[in-house]
Scaffold this motif. Structure first.
Motif, PDB file in Angstrom:
ATOM      1  N   GLU A 175       0.840  -1.200   0.000  1.00  0.00           N
ATOM      2  CA  GLU A 175       0.000   0.000   0.000  1.00  0.00           C
ATOM      3  C   GLU A 175       0.879   1.255   0.000  1.00  0.00           C
ATOM      4  O   GLU A 175       0.571   2.243  -0.657  1.00  0.00           O
ATOM      5  N   LYS A 228       2.508  -0.322 -13.803  1.00  0.00           N
ATOM      6  CA  LYS A 228       2.100   0.385 -12.587  1.00  0.00           C
ATOM      7  C   LYS A 228       3.181   1.349 -12.118  1.00  0.00           C
ATOM      8  O   LYS A 228       2.901   2.511 -11.814  1.00  0.00           O
ATOM      9  N   GLU A 274      -1.373   4.326  -4.331  1.00  0.00           N
ATOM     10  CA  GLU A 274      -2.649   4.643  -4.981  1.00  0.00           C
ATOM     11  C   GLU A 274      -3.115   5.988  -4.452  1.00  0.00           C
ATOM     12  O   GLU A 274      -3.713   6.086  -3.389  1.00  0.00           O
ATOM     13  N   ARG A 275      -2.841   7.037  -5.220  1.00  0.00           N
ATOM     14  CA  ARG A 275      -3.054   8.401  -4.746  1.00  0.00           C
ATOM     15  C   ARG A 275      -4.510   8.827  -4.718  1.00  0.00           C
ATOM     16  O   ARG A 275      -4.865   9.762  -3.991  1.00  0.00           O
ATOM     17  N   TYR A 321      -6.876   5.324  -9.667  1.00  0.00           N
ATOM     18  CA  TYR A 321      -5.511   5.720  -9.993  1.00  0.00           C
ATOM     19  C   TYR A 321      -4.862   4.810 -11.037  1.00  0.00           C
ATOM     20  O   TYR A 321      -4.098   5.268 -11.873  1.00  0.00           O
ATOM     21  N   TRP A 322      -5.178   3.527 -11.011  1.00  0.00           N
ATOM     22  CA  TRP A 322      -4.483   2.575 -11.881  1.00  0.00           C
ATOM     23  C   TRP A 322      -5.021   2.534 -13.307  1.00  0.00           C
ATOM     24  O   TRP A 322      -4.514   1.782 -14.140  1.00  0.00           O
ATOM     25  N   LYS A 346       2.108   6.764  -0.270  1.00  0.00           N
ATOM     26  CA  LYS A 346       0.981   5.906  -0.621  1.00  0.00           C
ATOM     27  C   LYS A 346       0.937   5.813  -2.141  1.00  0.00           C
ATOM     28  O   LYS A 346       0.897   6.822  -2.834  1.00  0.00           O
TER      29      LYS A 346
END
Length: 131
Positions: A30, A101, A40-41, A45-46, A38
């Motif tokens: 995470e 990613k 996944e802002r 996000y992805w 972090k």
């Protein structure tokens, strides 16, 4: 800017360059174990990494298809060409997913730097872990 992208291409944390950011081949921690950012802002996000994978896969498909047609013209073996182009379309997205990613994180962070609140949260996470 180029450092962030270079780190992303090498599957590292774009902020600090930490290597150990994946729990498994596909899953990120995470937060970065070293700097606490972090990954996944925001929700969704992805999607950017999915766009990278799709673009890369489509470009590879076109290169293989057109290259195969040019190399075998005028007697194109369509069955062989179908297998040659579909095989990578099934395998490449899975193998390229982790790198997409981290590349996305580097690209996105290069044009949308960390907010002060994100930096503070990362620093607090590292401090809490060290205590």
């Amino acid at each position: 800017r180029s450092t962030l992208i270079s780190r992303g291409l090498r599957r590292r944390c774009p902020r600090c360059g930490e290597r150990d950011i994946f729990v498994s081949f596909f899953d990120l921690h995470e937060r970065c174990p070293a700097c606490g950012i972090k990954f996944e802002r925001e929700p969704g996000y992805w999607v950017g990494s999915m766009i990278i994978i799709t673009t890369f896969t489509f470009a590879l498909f076109l290169v293989l298809l057109i290259g195969g047609m040019i190399l075998t013209w005028p007697d194109v073996p369509w069955d062989w060409l179908l297998g040659t182009t579909l095989g990578p379309n099934l395998v490449v997205p899975a193998l390229f997913s982790p790198r997409a990613k981290t590349l996305w994180m580097g690209l996105e962070m290069s044009w949308h730097p960390l907010e002060p609140a994100e930096v503070e949260a990362a620093n607090q996470h590292v401090a809490a872990r060290s205590a």
